[in-house]
Design an enzyme around this catalytic site. Structure first.
Site, PDB file in Angstrom:
ATOM      1  N   ASP A 192     -10.500  -8.451   2.851  1.00 41.37           N
ATOM      2  CA  ASP A 192     -10.697  -7.211   3.618  1.00 41.37           C
ATOM      3  C   ASP A 192     -12.187  -6.960   3.845  1.00 41.37           C
ATOM      4  O   ASP A 192     -12.617  -6.623   4.955  1.00 41.37           O
ATOM      5  CB  ASP A 192     -10.093  -6.018   2.876  1.00 41.37           C
ATOM      6  CG  ASP A 192      -8.571  -5.977   2.951  1.00 41.37           C
ATOM      7  OD1 ASP A 192      -7.998  -6.694   3.790  1.00 41.37           O
ATOM      8  OD2 ASP A 192      -7.974  -5.220   2.170  1.00 41.37           O
TER       9      ASP A 192
ATOM     10  N   ILE B 226       2.346  -2.227  -2.922  1.00 43.07           N
ATOM     11  CA  ILE B 226       2.927  -0.890  -2.891  1.00 43.07           C
ATOM     12  C   ILE B 226       4.417  -0.929  -3.246  1.00 43.07           C
ATOM     13  O   ILE B 226       4.926  -0.041  -3.937  1.00 43.07           O
ATOM     14  CB  ILE B 226       2.708  -0.247  -1.507  1.00 43.07           C
ATOM     15  CG1 ILE B 226       1.225   0.107  -1.344  1.00 43.07           C
ATOM     16  CG2 ILE B 226       3.564   0.998  -1.342  1.00 43.07           C
ATOM     17  CD1 ILE B 226       0.881   0.743  -0.018  1.00 43.07           C
ATOM     18  N   THR B 227       5.129  -1.973  -2.804  1.00 45.57           N
ATOM     19  CA  THR B 227       6.546  -2.080  -3.138  1.00 45.57           C
ATOM     20  C   THR B 227       6.746  -2.212  -4.643  1.00 45.57           C
ATOM     21  O   THR B 227       7.687  -1.637  -5.215  1.00 45.57           O
ATOM     22  CB  THR B 227       7.166  -3.299  -2.422  1.00 45.57           C
ATOM     23  OG1 THR B 227       6.945  -3.181  -1.012  1.00 45.57           O
ATOM     24  CG2 THR B 227       8.660  -3.378  -2.682  1.00 45.57           C
TER      25      THR B 227
ATOM     26  N   HIS C   1      -5.906  -1.853   8.997  1.00 44.53           N
ATOM     27  CA  HIS C   1      -4.518  -2.072   8.593  1.00 44.53           C
ATOM     28  C   HIS C   1      -3.754  -0.750   8.609  1.00 44.53           C
ATOM     29  O   HIS C   1      -3.221  -0.314   7.585  1.00 44.53           O
ATOM     30  CB  HIS C   1      -4.455  -2.684   7.189  1.00 44.53           C
ATOM     31  CG  HIS C   1      -4.750  -4.144   7.153  1.00 44.53           C
ATOM     32  ND1 HIS C   1      -4.769  -4.883   5.990  1.00 44.53           N
ATOM     33  CD2 HIS C   1      -5.039  -5.026   8.153  1.00 44.53           C
ATOM     34  CE1 HIS C   1      -5.049  -6.139   6.269  1.00 44.53           C
ATOM     35  NE2 HIS C   1      -5.219  -6.249   7.569  1.00 44.53           N
TER      36      HIS C   1
END
Length: 498
Positions: free
Chosen positions: A223, A439-440, A119
């Site tokens: 993941d 993350i935002t 990613h």
């Protein structure tokens, strides 16, 4: 940087990232680690990395201004929370000086060591952080463990304000019998292993079992499943470390079960990660259609993101078309979601040392939606497997005895980032709100903390007129303590720029 190549690379001048992907993202150069016994080891002396142009340097460190109205601010932790906090402070206060302390020799935290190697687009935020670090009013000071090498109280005496942004660096325990058996790993350690986190480079997970069980149904769980099942030709194009790639090339894992204590409407992964799993070459889903019965009837009442995710889950159990059926028939690897199951024990093998399976409690739901609670039914089910990965989340830990901490919630008590009962002390990120969000979310949260700090400066609640020595004071402390630590600011540690 501990690079995608799985080793420290360097010369007499310094250590550089040897991963093409990583080098392109960050372009950082750090002081060289000492080589001992044929292995690279992390330098014990902390590293000071900053961005002052060579023409402006007057010595082995940047001279910090002590003029009035120049806030000296320290941030503990160089992950997204730390860098977003620094970004806002530097942008909205033209005199503020920000020093970022990090226990690792390299910055960026989970963006570097927690994002899946395939990613790279998620790691693009490193470019933004690098721009922040280029500011002449920003220092990165690596390989300093706050709470061990220096205390928070000592930082508070050296700076006008201290922001704790060290995240959730511990793993949650399962708390079940057999958890310590060989073959059982935390997702945090496993992700750190294939990403080259120095603490996990010697994990050496046993991948000899054909069946792996991942306890958890979040993005990290997917993941890991993707890393275990991806074809080698895909992994070679990623930022995975060389030792991990070699181990995965020898892996015998062919089936991965992802276990969730609740149902399909409570899965924590997102549609992007699910779509990647469904489209993974050489791999087929083996979900049970009966687990999804009745979901079509509630689709119209779901929020849009959950609706789209549920629609994709339902599509995954529909009879495939001729082309897809032919593709699945040729797949040698498979994965599936198991719902309404909660681990109660790891089953030991005949030798009593290694895991041979996991015992699951069958559950039922009370309530609906995100508030649904899993309740044991009294039934159990065993899944034979030799590889068990616990992906049940991260956990923050106290950093110093004198910093308030709520162990049950795993956070520092605060209001808008202001630590309760500790003027001049702030927090941002996971240690502020808990290990949730993306993350935002962390960006918004960190901006809020930085803004609260700036408001305190403006109102006078945080007095920045009293000069503070900042990093120079911390240097003196380390010098007085002797040993290897003084190397942080001495000529023995080469100071280099971005």
């Amino acid at each position: 940087m501990y690079a995608g190549g799985g080793e420290w690379a360097g010369s007499s001048g310094g250590v550089a990232c040897v991963s093409v992907q990583c080098r392109a993202q960050c372009g950082l150069v750090f002081a060289m680690a000492a080589r001992c016994g044929g292995m690279w080891r992390l330098p014990r002396c902390p590293l000071l990395v900053r961005t002052v142009p060579a023409a402006r340097r007057t010595g082995s460190e940047r001279r910090l201004s002590s003029k009035p109205q120049t806030p000296q601010i320290c941030i503990v932790g160089s992950g997204p929370a730390g860098f977003y906090t620094a970004q806002h402070l530097l942008k909205h206060h033209t005199q503020a000086v920000v020093d970022i302390y990090e226990k690792l020799p390299v910055p960026f935290g989970l963006v570097r060591f927690g994002v899946a190697p395939d990613h790279p687009e998620v790691k693009n935020v490193i470019n933004t952080f690098t721009q922040t670090a280029r500011s002449e009013r920003c220092n990165f000071i690596g390989n300093v463990t706050v709470g061990a090498d220096v205390t928070v109280e000592e930082l508070q005496r050296a700076y006008h304000a201290v922001v704790l942004s060290y995240g959730a660096e511990d793993k949650r325990e399962l708390g079940i019998p057999g958890e310590q058996l060989q073959g059982v790993y935390s997702a945090r350690d496993f992700v750190g292993w294939y990403n080259g986190l120095p603490d996990n480079r010697h994990l050496f997970p046993d991948l000899s079992s054909e069946t792996a069980v991942i306890l958890g149904q979040g993005n990290v769980a997917l993941d890991i499943a993707r890393m275990l099942l991806s074809p080698l030709e895909l992994l070679r194009k990623t930022d995975v470390t060389e030792p991990s790639l070699e181990a995965l090339s020898q892996s015998r894992v062919k089936k991965v079960w992802l276990i969730g204590r609740r149902g399909p409407l409570q899965v924590a992964f997102t549609i992007k990660e699910l779509r990647e799993m469904l489209n993974l070459p050489g791999t087929r889903p083996v979900n049970d259609p009966s687990d999804f019965q009745g979901l079509g009837d509630v689709l119209k009442d779901l929020p849009r993101p959950r609706k789209r995710l549920t629609e994709l889950l339902l599509k995954s159990v529909e009879p495939p078309g001729e082309k897809e059926a032919a593709r699945r028939a040729q797949c040698q690897r498979e994965w599936g979601l198991r719902f309404l199951r909660s681990p109660v024990a790891v089953i030991p093998g005949d030798d009593g040392k290694r895991a041979a399976g996991v015992r699951l409690s069958v559950t039922r739901l009370e309530g609906s939606g995100d508030k649904a609670v899993a309740v044991p039914t009294g039934e159990t089910e065993d899944i034979p497997c030799g590889l068990i990965l616990s992906s049940i989340g991260y956990r923050s830990v106290p950093i110093c005895p004198d910093v308030p901490f709520l162990p049950k919630q795993g956070i520092i008590p605060n209001t808008m980032g202001r630590v309760h009962g500790a003027p001049g002390l702030y927090c941002s990120g996971w240690v502020k709100r808990g290990p949730t969000g993306v993350i935002t979310t962390t960006m918004t949260d960190s901006f809020d903390t930085a803004q609260a700090l700036l408001e305190d400066v403006k109102s006078g609640a945080l007095n920045s007129s009293d000069p503070r020595a900042g990093a120079s004071a911390i240097r003196e402390l380390l010098l007085l303590r002797g040993g290897d630590l003084p190397g942080v600011f001495s000529s023995t540690c080469h100071v280099m720029s971005f």
